[in-house]
Enzyme design. Structure first.
Site, PDB file in Angstrom:
ATOM      1  N   LYS A  83      41.449  40.480  66.004  1.00 47.19           N
ATOM      2  CA  LYS A  83      42.015  41.079  67.217  1.00 47.19           C
ATOM      3  C   LYS A  83      41.478  40.417  68.484  1.00 47.19           C
ATOM      4  O   LYS A  83      42.091  40.541  69.553  1.00 47.19           O
ATOM      5  CB  LYS A  83      41.750  42.579  67.252  1.00 47.19           C
ATOM      6  CG  LYS A  83      40.309  42.974  67.433  1.00 47.19           C
ATOM      7  CD  LYS A  83      40.143  44.483  67.499  1.00 47.19           C
ATOM      8  CE  LYS A  83      38.681  44.880  67.668  1.00 47.19           C
ATOM      9  NZ  LYS A  83      38.077  44.363  68.903  1.00 47.19           N
ATOM     10  N   ASP A  84      40.337  39.713  68.383  1.00 42.21           N
ATOM     11  CA  ASP A  84      39.751  39.050  69.550  1.00 42.21           C
ATOM     12  C   ASP A  84      40.194  37.596  69.706  1.00 42.21           C
ATOM     13  O   ASP A  84      39.859  36.956  70.706  1.00 42.21           O
ATOM     14  CB  ASP A  84      38.221  39.083  69.461  1.00 42.21           C
ATOM     15  CG  ASP A  84      37.656  40.488  69.586  1.00 42.21           C
ATOM     16  OD1 ASP A  84      38.296  41.327  70.243  1.00 42.21           O
ATOM     17  OD2 ASP A  84      36.574  40.745  69.014  1.00 42.21           O
ATOM     18  N   ARG A 133      46.227  48.754  75.769  1.00 42.38           N
ATOM     19  CA  ARG A 133      47.018  49.302  74.664  1.00 42.38           C
ATOM     20  C   ARG A 133      46.797  50.807  74.541  1.00 42.38           C
ATOM     21  O   ARG A 133      47.753  51.585  74.428  1.00 42.38           O
ATOM     22  CB  ARG A 133      46.627  48.599  73.361  1.00 42.38           C
ATOM     23  CG  ARG A 133      47.214  49.214  72.091  1.00 42.38           C
ATOM     24  CD  ARG A 133      46.605  48.573  70.848  1.00 42.38           C
ATOM     25  NE  ARG A 133      45.158  48.790  70.757  1.00 42.38           N
ATOM     26  CZ  ARG A 133      44.589  49.848  70.179  1.00 42.38           C
ATOM     27  NH1 ARG A 133      45.347  50.791  69.637  1.00 42.38           N
ATOM     28  NH2 ARG A 133      43.278  49.961  70.132  1.00 42.38           N
ATOM     29  N   ARG A 134      45.546  51.226  74.561  1.00 40.62           N
ATOM     30  CA  ARG A 134      45.238  52.658  74.449  1.00 40.62           C
ATOM     31  C   ARG A 134      45.691  53.411  75.694  1.00 40.62           C
ATOM     32  O   ARG A 134      46.223  54.524  75.609  1.00 40.62           O
ATOM     33  CB  ARG A 134      43.730  52.842  74.230  1.00 40.62           C
ATOM     34  CG  ARG A 134      43.247  52.379  72.862  1.00 40.62           C
ATOM     35  CD  ARG A 134      41.733  52.464  72.771  1.00 40.62           C
ATOM     36  NE  ARG A 134      41.237  52.111  71.436  1.00 40.62           N
ATOM     37  CZ  ARG A 134      40.113  51.446  71.210  1.00 40.62           C
ATOM     38  NH1 ARG A 134      39.371  51.047  72.235  1.00 40.62           N
ATOM     39  NH2 ARG A 134      39.727  51.181  69.980  1.00 40.62           N
ATOM     40  N   ARG A 151      33.596  49.453  79.179  1.00 39.02           N
ATOM     41  CA  ARG A 151      33.447  48.316  78.284  1.00 39.02           C
ATOM     42  C   ARG A 151      32.025  48.263  77.772  1.00 39.02           C
ATOM     43  O   ARG A 151      31.197  49.087  78.108  1.00 39.02           O
ATOM     44  CB  ARG A 151      33.838  47.010  78.995  1.00 39.02           C
ATOM     45  CG  ARG A 151      35.330  46.920  79.288  1.00 39.02           C
ATOM     46  CD  ARG A 151      35.830  45.488  79.457  1.00 39.02           C
ATOM     47  NE  ARG A 151      35.271  44.606  78.447  1.00 39.02           N
ATOM     48  CZ  ARG A 151      34.513  43.547  78.725  1.00 39.02           C
ATOM     49  NH1 ARG A 151      34.243  43.232  79.976  1.00 39.02           N
ATOM     50  NH2 ARG A 151      34.054  42.796  77.758  1.00 39.02           N
ATOM     51  N   ARG A 157      28.757  52.171  74.642  1.00 38.64           N
ATOM     52  CA  ARG A 157      29.760  53.153  75.074  1.00 38.64           C
ATOM     53  C   ARG A 157      29.357  54.568  74.658  1.00 38.64           C
ATOM     54  O   ARG A 157      29.581  55.528  75.402  1.00 38.64           O
ATOM     55  CB  ARG A 157      31.133  52.803  74.498  1.00 38.64           C
ATOM     56  CG  ARG A 157      31.693  51.502  75.033  1.00 38.64           C
ATOM     57  CD  ARG A 157      33.128  51.304  74.644  1.00 38.64           C
ATOM     58  NE  ARG A 157      33.467  49.893  74.499  1.00 38.64           N
ATOM     59  CZ  ARG A 157      34.682  49.415  74.317  1.00 38.64           C
ATOM     60  NH1 ARG A 157      35.699  50.244  74.225  1.00 38.64           N
ATOM     61  NH2 ARG A 157      34.897  48.124  74.195  1.00 38.64           N
ATOM     62  N   CYS A 244      46.536  39.374  78.386  1.00 38.18           N
ATOM     63  CA  CYS A 244      45.525  40.408  78.121  1.00 38.18           C
ATOM     64  C   CYS A 244      45.817  41.716  78.844  1.00 38.18           C
ATOM     65  O   CYS A 244      45.205  42.743  78.520  1.00 38.18           O
ATOM     66  CB  CYS A 244      44.135  39.901  78.478  1.00 38.18           C
ATOM     67  SG  CYS A 244      43.943  39.480  80.219  1.00 38.18           S
TER      68      CYS A 244
END
Length: 311
Positions: A83-84, A133-134, A151, A157, A244
């Site tokens: 995903k990165d 996306r979220r 982040r 987090r 992005c």
């Protein structure tokens, strides 16, 4: 061809990334018990920069320094989260994927100190996430909630959540599993509620193209179904040419009978526009399936939607 005596593995230096390397080391040891492995941790731009990723090369900020170490000969094998890895451009010249490990959980998890689920959160609750996306999906499904930028690695987090900087977090289930923090999960969200990012839960092994002995040595770690899913997803993202700041989500799935499908979505940042596509491969190869799903979304206006978002 015999396996190398030593394989130097380069990775990001976050706790989660190093946990991923330990999985690779264990799988390599099972296949090649006589081969030693050495970890080469690097600090990436994406790990150092806590602002918006669009200001530091987007997703490439998590892979650039790892790729540089590989190309400079400082390491032999790189471990990446798929995903990165940017899909809108090819891998760095001279490198190739050697294997994709069996896929982990693709879903997102909600973390709330009191164990509340997503539908139980009161209006105005602050959700810690910087994922476009979220954010777009929450705006579409739970517009009464507020997203606050957050982040840093998962442990950081969780510390910010405990300090009151947010009321809840959204994190990847697979990441929490890798650092043994399943205990904090309040709810696992289905892909229908929170569609995952392209490449969710997949670890890729990357090496130099000319290292044929190494490629042969690590290729047994590859998982055929995950290879098909990854190929479809990354081709989809490549054709779509998202950036992005464009909220794109989707996942391919190989069913028990071997049938491959790909479901994908493109959102406007405010969640008010949602483009959907879902196709089965049938006779199509995975890459052609990815292309077909991307074209379906482009016909629905995905290009205009993506290009209209600042980045």
């Amino acid at each position: 061809m015999s396996a190398p005596e030593l394989i130097r593995i380069v990775s990001r230096d976050s706790p989660m990334a190093l946990a991923q390397v330990e999985r690779v080391r264990a799988e390599l040891a099972a296949v090649h018990p006589a081969t030693d492995t050495e970890v080469v941790p690097v600090r990436t731009t994406g790990d150092k920069w806590m602002g918006e990723l669009s200001q530091v090369e987007g997703k490439g900020a998590f892979t650039k320094e790892v790729d540089q170490a590989l190309l400079a000969g400082e390491a032999d094998l790189a471990v990446h989260c798929v995903k990165d890895i940017p899909a809108d451009r090819p891998l760095p010249a001279g490198t190739t994927f050697a294997a994709f490990l069996e896929r982990d959980d693709i879903r997102d998890a909600l973390i709330h100190p009191d164990g509340l689920q997503l539908d139980q959160l009161p209006a105005g609750s602050r959700i810690g996430t910087s994922s476009v996306r979220r954010i777009a999906q929450l705006a579409a499904s739970h517009p009464h909630l507020e997203c606050v930028p957050m982040r840093g690695n998962a442990n950081r987090r969780l510390e910010k959540l405990a300090a009151g900087e947010a009321d809840a977090l959204l994190l990847a289930v697979s990441g929490l599993e890798r650092i043994d923090r399943n205990d904090v999960i309040s709810e696992i969200l289905s892909p229908e509620v929170m569609c995952p990012p392209i490449g969710a839960g997949i670890l890729a092994l990357q090496c130099r193209e000319g290292d044929t002995a190494l490629i042969d040595a690590v290729s047994p770690l590859g998982h055929p179904a995950t290879y098909r899913e990854t190929t479809a997803e990354r081709m989809f993202l490549h054709v779509l040419q998202g950036h992005c700041n464009s909220p794109i989500a989707g996942y391919a799935r190989v069913e028990g009978n071997g049938e491959l499908s790909l479901r994908a979505k493109v959102f406007s940042p405010d969640g008010k526009t949602v483009l959907n596509a879902h196709e089965w491969a049938g006779a199509l190869d995975p890459a052609t399936l990815g292309t077909s799903v991307a074209v379906s979304l482009l016909r629905q206006g995905a290009r205009e939607l993506i290009d209209g978002i600042a980045h």
